[in-house]
Design a protein around this motif. Structure first.
Motif, mmCIF file in Angstrom:
data_model
loop_
_atom_site.group_PDB
_atom_site.id
_atom_site.type_symbol
_atom_site.label_atom_id
_atom_site.label_comp_id
_atom_site.label_asym_id
_atom_site.label_seq_id
_atom_site.Cartn_x
_atom_site.Cartn_y
_atom_site.Cartn_z
ATOM 1 N N PHE A 114 73.478 37.798 -17.078
ATOM 2 C CA PHE A 114 71.645 37.005 -17.095
ATOM 3 C C PHE A 114 71.930 36.920 -18.755
ATOM 4 O O PHE A 114 72.490 36.958 -19.680
ATOM 5 C CB PHE A 114 70.270 38.059 -17.667
ATOM 6 N N SER A 115 71.794 35.059 -18.363
ATOM 7 C CA SER A 115 71.052 34.505 -19.922
ATOM 8 C C SER A 115 69.628 34.424 -20.435
ATOM 9 O O SER A 115 68.955 32.957 -19.814
ATOM 10 C CB SER A 115 71.824 33.067 -19.673
ATOM 11 N N GLU A 116 69.032 34.597 -21.434
ATOM 12 C CA GLU A 116 67.736 35.159 -21.731
ATOM 13 C C GLU A 116 67.054 33.355 -22.100
ATOM 14 O O GLU A 116 66.954 32.599 -22.683
ATOM 15 C CB GLU A 116 67.444 35.193 -23.059
ATOM 16 N N ASN A 117 69.110 32.044 -22.912
ATOM 17 C CA ASN A 117 68.474 30.993 -23.531
ATOM 18 C C ASN A 117 68.125 29.852 -22.506
ATOM 19 O O ASN A 117 67.926 29.115 -22.352
ATOM 20 C CB ASN A 117 70.019 31.247 -24.132
ATOM 21 N N ARG A 118 69.422 30.392 -20.643
ATOM 22 C CA ARG A 118 68.783 29.430 -20.296
ATOM 23 C C ARG A 118 66.786 29.373 -19.730
ATOM 24 O O ARG A 118 66.598 28.683 -19.085
ATOM 25 C CB ARG A 118 69.534 29.855 -18.687
ATOM 26 N N VAL A 119 66.581 30.827 -19.978
ATOM 27 C CA VAL A 119 65.100 31.029 -19.234
ATOM 28 C C VAL A 119 64.453 29.728 -19.975
ATOM 29 O O VAL A 119 63.483 29.148 -19.937
ATOM 30 C CB VAL A 119 64.735 32.511 -19.551
ATOM 31 N N LYS A 120 64.452 30.338 -21.956
ATOM 32 C CA LYS A 120 63.841 29.568 -22.183
ATOM 33 C C LYS A 120 64.214 28.654 -22.859
ATOM 34 O O LYS A 120 63.278 27.674 -22.575
ATOM 35 C CB LYS A 120 64.388 30.559 -23.398
ATOM 36 N N ALA A 121 65.456 27.903 -21.926
ATOM 37 C CA ALA A 121 65.348 26.342 -21.752
ATOM 38 C C ALA A 121 64.481 25.430 -20.508
ATOM 39 O O ALA A 121 64.226 24.626 -21.175
ATOM 40 C CB ALA A 121 66.572 26.434 -21.787
ATOM 41 N N VAL A 123 61.855 27.613 -19.612
ATOM 42 C CA VAL A 123 60.247 27.539 -19.540
ATOM 43 C C VAL A 123 60.268 25.386 -20.512
ATOM 44 O O VAL A 123 58.871 25.551 -20.602
ATOM 45 C CB VAL A 123 60.059 29.110 -20.576
ATOM 46 N N ALA A 124 61.007 25.679 -21.541
ATOM 47 C CA ALA A 124 61.208 24.456 -22.471
ATOM 48 C C ALA A 124 60.842 23.426 -21.751
ATOM 49 O O ALA A 124 59.828 22.513 -22.333
ATOM 50 C CB ALA A 124 61.639 24.489 -23.577
ATOM 51 N N GLU A 125 61.280 23.311 -20.594
ATOM 52 C CA GLU A 125 60.975 22.358 -19.696
ATOM 53 C C GLU A 125 60.060 21.837 -19.249
ATOM 54 O O GLU A 125 59.178 20.511 -18.814
ATOM 55 C CB GLU A 125 62.653 22.414 -18.846
ATOM 56 N N ILE A 126 59.553 23.071 -17.709
ATOM 57 C CA ILE A 126 58.572 23.198 -17.362
ATOM 58 C C ILE A 126 57.568 24.203 -17.710
ATOM 59 O O ILE A 126 55.932 23.717 -17.019
ATOM 60 C CB ILE A 126 58.821 22.880 -15.664
ATOM 61 N N GLY A 127 57.083 24.703 -18.595
ATOM 62 C CA GLY A 127 56.357 25.953 -18.780
ATOM 63 C C GLY A 127 56.359 26.447 -17.454
ATOM 64 O O GLY A 127 56.762 26.690 -17.026
#
Length: 256
Positions: A114-121, A123-127
């Motif tokens: 699991f990648s928290e960085n991917r989740v954040k990316a 969210v940064a893209e679409i909210g």
């Protein structure tokens, strides 16, 4: 009260109901319970006419883009989309008419970690308000472990209240299939339903094993009405005999 969420599962461009645990990249094809004569847009239009909101369109493998876009065009803002979604294409699917994108496999590096960085990316893209995190899982003893790649690959993430707490800030909802019972019409995973129902956070939709209206009543009771539910192979709309579509429409109207 538990609400019914409709689904449109797409495989090779057609609306199908598949036994979830039989999806494989290699070897024999999956066990199919139903293949629709109508296109994805027909089902989306029916759900629109009956005001069944918050359903999901799931692309099971490649070759489904055209059918998925047809469904979203039939009901802009009424359906969520999952299958092959990542940060690079999420906004594109929202522009095509999806209310939310549903993401599983891309959130895991090598489909396992699991990648928290991917989740954040993402969210940064679409909210976070447009994201549904899919934690579809398989049972391992007394645990439920998230599975990716059409439920073939086991990950390092368990479905627990702590996991839901940690991810809730990044999303608007969760979608969780009990992959071991998906498509079998043999009854729900009651233990998973109880676990999910005990958590009071974001909306959660459960899928897997519903065979009759009694199963919906059981989900409503075990979860305290905290879970929504989707029904696939048992539904008469998809060739099943255990659950009537019109009964679910009436159920949803009572649930509000």
């Amino acid at each position: 009260m538990t609400r019914f969420r409709p689904c449109i599962d797409l495989h090779q461009g057609q609306v199908k109901q598949i036994v979830g645990g039989t999806l494989r990249d290699e070897g024999p094809g999956p066990v199919e319970n139903f293949t629709a004569e109508q296109g994805a847009g027909w089902f989306a239009g029916k759900f629109r006419d009956d005001d069944l909101r918050g359903g999901h369109v799931i692309q099971l493998g490649p070759g489904n883009d055209e059918a998925a876009r047809e469904a979203l065009a039939a009901w802009p803002g009424g359906l969520q989309i999952g299958g092959g979604i990542r940060a690079e294409n999420a906004a594109e699917w929202l522009e095509a008419g999806a209310s939310h994108v549903i993401v599983t496999s891309w959130l895991f590096e090598d489909n396992v970690r699991f990648s928290e960085n991917r989740v954040k990316a993402l969210v940064a893209e679409i909210g976070s308000e447009r994201l549904v995190i899919d934690l579809s899982c398989r049972r391992r003893g007394d645990r439920w472990v998230v599975a990716t790649q059409r439920w073939q690959t086991m990950t390092d993430l368990e479905v627990t209240p702590a996991t839901l707490d940690a991810l809730a800030e990044h999303c608007d909802e969760f979608l969780i299939h009990a992959a071991d019972v998906e498509g079998l019409c043999g009854g729900i995973d009651a233990g998973l339903v109880e676990l999910l129902g005990s958590w009071n956070g974001r909306p959660v939709t459960y899928a897997g094993g519903v065979a009759t209206m009694d199963d919906l009543l059981q989900i409503d009771r075990l979860s305290g009405g905290n879970l929504d539910v989707t029904v696939g192979s048992a539904l008469d709309l998809f060739g099943g005999s255990g659950v009537g579509y019109e009964d679910l429409v009436a159920w949803s109207r009572r649930a509000g």
